[in-house]
Design a protein around this motif. Structure first.
Motif, PDB file in Angstrom:
ATOM      1  N   SER A   1      62.184  19.027  75.030  1.00  0.00           N
ATOM      2  CA  SER A   1      60.815  19.374  75.383  1.00  0.00           C
ATOM      3  C   SER A   1      60.055  19.711  74.119  1.00  0.00           C
ATOM      4  CB  SER A   1      60.783  20.568  76.341  1.00  0.00           C
ATOM      5  OG  SER A   1      59.467  20.920  76.668  1.00  0.00           O
ATOM      6  N   TYR A   2      58.796  19.256  74.031  1.00  0.00           N
ATOM      7  CA  TYR A   2      57.937  19.512  72.881  1.00  0.00           C
ATOM      8  C   TYR A   2      56.662  20.183  73.381  1.00  0.00           C
ATOM      9  CZ  TYR A   2      60.973  15.825  71.053  1.00  0.00           C
ATOM     10  OH  TYR A   2      62.056  15.067  70.719  1.00  0.00           O
ATOM     11  N   PRO A   3      56.385  21.399  72.960  1.00  0.00           N
ATOM     12  CA  PRO A   3      55.155  22.070  73.416  1.00  0.00           C
ATOM     13  C   PRO A   3      53.924  21.513  72.716  1.00  0.00           C
ATOM     14  CG  PRO A   3      56.345  23.459  71.875  1.00  0.00           C
ATOM     15  CD  PRO A   3      57.216  22.262  72.107  1.00  0.00           C
ATOM     16  N   VAL A   4      52.802  21.600  73.410  1.00  0.00           N
ATOM     17  CA  VAL A   4      51.513  21.162  72.879  1.00  0.00           C
ATOM     18  C   VAL A   4      50.525  22.299  73.058  1.00  0.00           C
ATOM     19  CG1 VAL A   4      51.933  18.721  73.317  1.00  0.00           C
ATOM     20  CG2 VAL A   4      50.857  20.124  75.067  1.00  0.00           C
TER      21      VAL A   4
ATOM     22  N   PRO B   1      47.441  24.574  74.350  1.00  0.00           N
ATOM     23  CA  PRO B   1      46.898  24.676  75.717  1.00  0.00           C
ATOM     24  C   PRO B   1      45.621  23.886  75.923  1.00  0.00           C
ATOM     25  CG  PRO B   1      47.520  26.840  74.857  1.00  0.00           C
ATOM     26  CD  PRO B   1      47.585  25.885  73.698  1.00  0.00           C
ATOM     27  N   GLN B   2      44.816  23.687  74.882  1.00  0.00           N
ATOM     28  CA  GLN B   2      43.541  22.985  75.033  1.00  0.00           C
ATOM     29  C   GLN B   2      43.665  21.466  74.904  1.00  0.00           C
ATOM     30  OE1 GLN B   2      44.388  24.945  72.641  1.00  0.00           O
ATOM     31  NE2 GLN B   2      43.933  24.096  70.613  1.00  0.00           N
ATOM     32  N   SER B   3      44.871  20.953  74.705  1.00  0.00           N
ATOM     33  CA  SER B   3      45.047  19.515  74.477  1.00  0.00           C
ATOM     34  C   SER B   3      45.205  18.767  75.798  1.00  0.00           C
ATOM     35  CB  SER B   3      46.274  19.274  73.590  1.00  0.00           C
ATOM     36  OG  SER B   3      47.436  19.762  74.224  1.00  0.00           O
ATOM     37  N   LEU B   4      44.580  17.616  75.866  1.00  0.00           N
ATOM     38  CA  LEU B   4      44.668  16.704  77.011  1.00  0.00           C
ATOM     39  C   LEU B   4      45.195  15.365  76.516  1.00  0.00           C
ATOM     40  CD1 LEU B   4      41.235  17.450  78.736  1.00  0.00           C
ATOM     41  CD2 LEU B   4      43.458  18.462  79.258  1.00  0.00           C
ATOM     42  N   PHE B   5      46.125  14.769  77.261  1.00  0.00           N
ATOM     43  CA  PHE B   5      46.720  13.500  76.860  1.00  0.00           C
ATOM     44  C   PHE B   5      45.767  12.355  77.195  1.00  0.00           C
ATOM     45  CE2 PHE B   5      50.437  16.253  77.316  1.00  0.00           C
ATOM     46  CZ  PHE B   5      51.111  15.977  76.123  1.00  0.00           C
TER      47      PHE B   5
ATOM     48  N   GLU C   1      50.577  21.798  78.327  1.00  0.00           N
ATOM     49  CA  GLU C   1      51.890  22.428  78.418  1.00  0.00           C
ATOM     50  C   GLU C   1      52.860  21.853  77.397  1.00  0.00           C
ATOM     51  OE1 GLU C   1      53.498  24.826  80.075  1.00  0.00           O
ATOM     52  OE2 GLU C   1      51.621  25.574  80.912  1.00  0.00           O
ATOM     53  N   ALA C   2      53.417  20.658  77.664  1.00  0.00           N
ATOM     54  CA  ALA C   2      54.473  20.134  76.803  1.00  0.00           C
ATOM     55  C   ALA C   2      54.707  18.671  77.124  1.00  0.00           C
ATOM     56  CB  ALA C   2      55.758  20.940  77.007  1.00  0.00           C
ATOM     57  N   ILE C   3      55.595  18.096  76.338  1.00  0.00           N
ATOM     58  CA  ILE C   3      56.128  16.760  76.589  1.00  0.00           C
ATOM     59  C   ILE C   3      57.609  16.925  76.911  1.00  0.00           C
ATOM     60  CG2 ILE C   3      56.592  14.491  75.624  1.00  0.00           C
ATOM     61  CD1 ILE C   3      54.208  14.868  73.789  1.00  0.00           C
ATOM     62  N   ASN C   4      57.986  16.598  78.132  1.00  0.00           N
ATOM     63  CA  ASN C   4      59.371  16.718  78.579  1.00  0.00           C
ATOM     64  C   ASN C   4      59.993  15.335  78.696  1.00  0.00           C
ATOM     65  OD1 ASN C   4      58.901  19.431  78.738  1.00  0.00           O
ATOM     66  ND2 ASN C   4      58.735  19.478  80.986  1.00  0.00           N
ATOM     67  N   ILE C   5      61.215  15.197  78.210  1.00  0.00           N
ATOM     68  CA  ILE C   5      61.970  13.953  78.321  1.00  0.00           C
ATOM     69  C   ILE C   5      63.152  14.219  79.242  1.00  0.00           C
ATOM     70  CG2 ILE C   5      63.307  12.217  77.082  1.00  0.00           C
ATOM     71  CD1 ILE C   5      61.560  12.650  74.674  1.00  0.00           C
TER      72      ILE C   5
ATOM     73  N   PRO D   1      50.148  21.728  84.995  1.00  0.00           N
ATOM     74  CA  PRO D   1      49.252  21.706  83.830  1.00  0.00           C
ATOM     75  C   PRO D   1      48.595  23.067  83.616  1.00  0.00           C
ATOM     76  CG  PRO D   1      48.908  19.778  85.208  1.00  0.00           C
ATOM     77  CD  PRO D   1      49.801  20.698  85.986  1.00  0.00           C
ATOM     78  N   PHE D   2      48.147  23.287  82.379  1.00  0.00           N
ATOM     79  CA  PHE D   2      47.519  24.562  82.053  1.00  0.00           C
ATOM     80  C   PHE D   2      46.290  24.794  82.919  1.00  0.00           C
ATOM     81  CE2 PHE D   2      44.619  27.173  79.542  1.00  0.00           C
ATOM     82  CZ  PHE D   2      45.432  28.274  79.294  1.00  0.00           C
ATOM     83  N   ASP D   3      45.517  23.734  83.165  1.00  0.00           N
ATOM     84  CA  ASP D   3      44.367  23.808  84.073  1.00  0.00           C
ATOM     85  C   ASP D   3      44.669  22.892  85.260  1.00  0.00           C
ATOM     86  OD1 ASP D   3      41.993  24.062  85.377  1.00  0.00           O
ATOM     87  OD2 ASP D   3      40.728  23.307  83.754  1.00  0.00           O
ATOM     88  N   PRO D   4      45.150  23.449  86.387  1.00  0.00           N
ATOM     89  CA  PRO D   4      45.553  22.579  87.510  1.00  0.00           C
ATOM     90  C   PRO D   4      44.423  21.749  88.092  1.00  0.00           C
ATOM     91  CG  PRO D   4      46.410  24.811  87.756  1.00  0.00           C
ATOM     92  CD  PRO D   4      45.408  24.850  86.656  1.00  0.00           C
TER      93      PRO D   4
END
Length: 931
Positions: A69-72, A74-78, A54-58, A19-22
């Motif tokens: 893979s779909y990038p999102v 950096p500030q987004s949280l699922f 980071e992204a959504i990986n299938i 993740p962008f922020d581990p």
């Protein structure tokens, strides 16, 4: 063959980006579904992994490759797992993949749509859309609602395709699946307005899962669609392939939390006649889920299994399985899985769980551990962060996320004789593998009520732990009281262990006046006995064996002398012996267990040990009251009962006691020679004393005989009655064998004579017209009819135990003229029995037809309520005359109820009853019809 899974060594399927922020980032994993025109959606061998910032990986699990893979930003949280679906377009080779994600950026909640459209030329067209949601609670679920039509989500959008966005406060938003335009919102009040005590402040959605309506009906409702009958619009316009939402809500305080399961469907806009007013959601079903009083602070994880209609929950270290197929969900299995971080359902009888060091498979049906292996990934990873994501049954593969790795766990299901791999949960594979529970689940605890029961907790172990230490301390304390001859203290301690109340009594010392002051009396303890034997509380068997081993002792002084008893009662006047007898604890198995170290191999036979117990009880209490209590309260076999009967018969002088000498004759001794020397007078005085003692004993024996002849045997008679009743319930073969082992032939004859006397007393051998004692004395009650069957069975078993040789050829039993007298009396009894049979046959011929008629007349039909206490009066012509009808033929009874069309049961009117009865009367009959 063993029927549990085999766990292979896990291996890394793919390495995930961090993740962008581990420190705060996380992974969300969901399954990918696909559907074709005219079919339901099915699970694909793919996983959608969302990485914060980071992204959504299938990933394709079977080929271990990255599909897309779909990038999102950096500030987004699922906020919740990803929803991805791949669908083919009808009559074309085009496919479309829609992926929806709910993210949180700063304080804004956003829905992002990723669309990949593959045309006939294999050209991929990718588009991305996003929309902001209204301010509010985080999103807990995004669920695409696919129209059952062939076209939809594939370039030709229909009006029914949409996206449901569910928030934690219960608010549901419906978006267009293609343009993400909001169509309508549903208020949370539609979910909690019918729940008692729920409000908008404390209402929360903990779990949401979209399922097909057809699978829901077949799984939870067992194929019964009656649950939707109250919603005719839904039943008529919603397809069986439509999807509904299964929600789990909670409300209330943390100490008293209520949970409910909701089934929610979407109202199609086309069925509304007033436009947007009918658009929204409708709650099809809402039922309470059991909630425990002490909820753990950690969040719960849920899994829904539609095939078995069950809900799986892991809260902290407690695993619960709920059955949703009943009217109210109930807990069917509870296990304490210490250290468990995640779980997956493999089958109905298999559950995969992870701990920081192991992978384990449990059987939730029998609560047992099937298999457990340590985890070694050959990488520097920590299993404490393991999350089990999905299980693919066709691949026999479970996928988990361990640290930053996508890990595959190969599971080999058992191979049956049909060569079909399948998980079987057999009891034989669960024996000895049980998971220890601290508390058994109960109905009252399930719904938040407290229950105090002796069986609410498991019995403690007897060979280790605190119970063993406390047992050794209490045993040493009891032995110290016994060695100090403090019998009262020992009784008080054992009464506490047995659950018997003790009260103190002040008794005067023996030989003193009862009217002395209380200061000169001694304080003793007395046990408070319950009114019935069923009132004894359950006791620990270890203390029962201890009491038997201390109250009785095996005599090893003269083991080969048969005249010296082997079993000795050390506490004959103690309440401990009375408790063991009256509570039914003095059984053969308990005595063997208590004295197992002192018994020899030849003394372990049931007949020898039972004889010792019966004789000691008779010696402790010569009135045989203790022996009668032993017969009544203890579960005895044929051997113990026969020995007790023989002891009572010896006390009544019906059988010669071998320990007592034969009675002496009273003769006038010659005193001529005695008067010659000086010792004659002393001998004469001793003879007079002996004669006086013999006269006293003879007077006691005469009193016993008079009591028995006056049909008032008292305690002994009650003991014989109870023993005969229990002997009648014993198998005939066991009683016959026991008679041959324990009784001598003359003793069996005495038992036969005793049973014959009982037949005579009950007037079973007298003629029916003879005047009996029951007719002369109105205070006497005739014995029940079952007694004659009992006496006849016992007599038959006695005859079988002796055999024909013992009756006619045994000279040791019958010698001289007695043989002829016995055979003559036997012939007379056989003749009397034959006469009785002839009278029975004659009487049966007279009253047999009348009995058959009454039985047929009293036989009720369907719907009739017959009063068994009211006799049936048979009338012909004259109502005052009572006689049987001519021909003894019964007519069919007319029931008071009838079954009409549709299966409805209705009462029959009197007019209809009279009409049906008139049809049963023959022509020109003079019979009066009475309704």
């Amino acid at each position: 063959m063993a029927s549990h899974f085999q766990i292979q060594k896990p291996y890394v399927l793919a390495t995930l980006p961090r993740p962008f922020d581990p420190t705060t980032g996380r992974y969300v994993v969901s399954e990918v579904y696909g559907c074709a025109p005219g079919s339901k959606k099915r699970k694909r061998h793919e996983l959608a992994v969302g990485i914060d910032g980071e992204a959504i990986n299938i990933y394709n699990v079977s080929s271990a490759r990255l599909v897309t893979s779909y990038p999102v930003p950096p500030q987004s949280l699922f906020s919740c797992p990803i929803a991805s679906i791949r669908r083919k377009v009808e009559e074309t080779q085009e496919t479309s993949r829609y992926t929806f994600a709910a993210t949180k950026e700063s304080h804004q909640h956003k829905i992002i749509q990723f669309k990949d459209h593959v045309d006939v030329s294999d050209n991929t067209h990718s588009t991305t859309r996003s929309t902001l949601l209204d301010p509010g609670q985080p999103v807990i679920c995004v669920a695409p609602i696919i129209a059952p039509a062939a076209q939809g989500l594939a370039g030709h959008q229909t009006s029914d395709d949409g996206l449901l966005v569910v928030r934690t406060d219960g608010k549901v938003t419906y978006l267009d699946a293609e343009t993400l335009q909001k169509k309508w919102d549903s208020s949370p009040a539609s979910l909690y307005q019918e729940l008692p005590g729920a409000s908008n402040a404390d209402f929360r959605i903990d779990f949401c899962f979209p399922v097909p309506l057809s699978d829901l009906i077949h799984g939870i409702f067992k194929g019964d669609g009656g649950a939707l009958s109250v919603f005719p619009d839904i039943k008529q316009n919603v397809s069986a392939d439509a999807e509904v939402l299964v929600l789990i809500s909670s409300h209330g305080s943390s100490r008293q939390q209520s949970r409910h399961l909701h089934i929610v469907a979407v109202l199609p806009s086309s069925q509304s006649s007033t436009g947007a007013q009918r658009q929204g959601i409708v709650q099809l079903h809402a039922i309470p889920i059991p909630s425990f009083v002490k909820e753990e602070a950690s969040a719960a994880s849920y899994r829904l299994d539609l095939r078995s209609g069950s809900l799986l929950e892991l809260r902290g270290s407690t695993f619960n399985m709920y059955d949703l197929t009943t009217s109210l969900p109930k807990v069917t299995s509870t296990m304490e899985l210490m250290g468990t971080t995640s779980f997956l359902r493999l089958s109905k009888s298999s559950l995969l769980c992870t701990t920081p060091t192991h992978l384990s498979i449990y059987n939730p049906v029998y609560r047992s551990l099937q298999n457990s292996v340590p985890v070694d990934l050959d990488t520097d990873t920590d299993l404490a962060t393991c999350f089990l994501a999905a299980y693919f049954s066709r691949l026999e593969l479970a996928v988990a996320i361990v640290d930053t790795n996508l890990v595959a766990i190969q599971l080999e299901a058992p191979i049956l004789r049909t060569r079909k791999r399948r998980a079987e949960g057999l009891l034989i594979d669960s024996i000895g593998r049980g998971v220890q529970l601290t508390k058994r689940p109960s109905v009252r605890d399930t719904y938040g009520e407290t229950e105090t029961s002796i069986f609410s907790n498991y019995l403690p172990g007897s060979i280790r732990g605190e119970y063993w230490e406390s047992w050794k301390i209490d045993e040493a304390k009891a032995d110290a009281l016994l060695n100090a001859n403090d019998i009262r203290g020992l009784e008080k301690l054992l009464a506490q262990k047995f659950g018997i109340q003790v009260q103190n009594e002040a008794r005067a010392p023996s030989g003193t006046n009862e009217e002395e002051p209380a200061s000169s009396r001694t304080n003793t303890t007395s046990w408070t006995w319950p009114k019935t034997r069923a009132g004894y509380p359950p006791a620990d068997r270890r203390w029962i064996l201890y009491a038997i081993s201390r109250a009785f002792q095996w005599n090893d002084a003269f083991p080969d002398d048969p005249t010296i008893p082997r079993l000795i009662c050390q506490l004959p006047q103690s309440d401990i012996v009375n408790y063991l007898v009256d509570a039914g604890h003095l059984t053969l198995s308990n005595v063997k267990s208590a004295l197992r170290r002192q018994l020899r191999d030849d003394e372990k036979a049931d007949s020898f040990l039972a004889e010792q117990i019966v004789l000691r009880l008779a010696d402790v209490d010569p009135s045989l009251e203790l022996l009668v209590a032993y017969i009544s309260a203890t579960n005895l076999g044929a051997v113990e009962l026969l020995l007790a009967v023989r002891t009572i018969m010896r006390s009544l002088e019906l059988v010669q006691d071998p320990k007592k000498p034969p009675p002496k004759l009273l003769t006038n001794g010659s005193t001529d020679e005695a008067g010659v020397n000086g010792e004659g007078e002393a001998e004469a005085e001793a003879d007079c004393q002996n004669i006086g003692m013999e006269l006293d004993d003879l007077e006691d024996e005469i009193q016993k005989t008079v009591t028995y002849l006056n049909e008032d045997a008292g305690i002994r008679g009650n003991g014989l009655s109870v023993a005969f009743a229990k002997l009648g319930n014993c198998p005939g073969i066991s009683m016959i064998k026991s008679l041959r082992v324990t009784f001598k032939p003359e003793e069996i004859l005495s038992l036969i004579y005793l049973l014959r006397v009982e037949l005579v007393r009950g007037a079973w051998t007298s003629r029916y017209l003879d005047t009996t004692d029951f007719e002369r004395d109105s205070t006497l009650d005739a014995p029940p009819d079952g007694i004659v069957k009992l006496l006849a069975d016992l007599l038959g078993r006695c005859v079988d135990s002796i055999g024909p040789g013992g009756w006619l050829l045994n000279d040791a039993v019958l010698s001289g003229d007695e043989t002829g007298d016995f055979i003559a009396s036997l012939k007379l009894e056989v003749s009397a029995a034959l006469e009785g049979l002839e009278d029975v046959v004659y009487l049966r011929g007279i009253v047999g037809e009348a009995v058959k008629y009454c039985e047929a007349a009293k036989k009720p039909e369907m719907g009739d309520v017959v009063d068994k206490t009211k006799p049936i009066l048979l009338h012909i012509k004259d109502s005052t005359a009572q006689a049987l009808p001519l021909g003894l033929k019964t007519k069919d009874r007319i029931s008071s109820q009838k079954i009409v069309s549709g299966g409805e049961i209705m009462e029959r009117s009197q007019r209809e009853t009279g009409h049906l009865r008139s049809q049963q009367v023959g022509h020109y009959s003079l019979e009066r019809i009475a309704i």
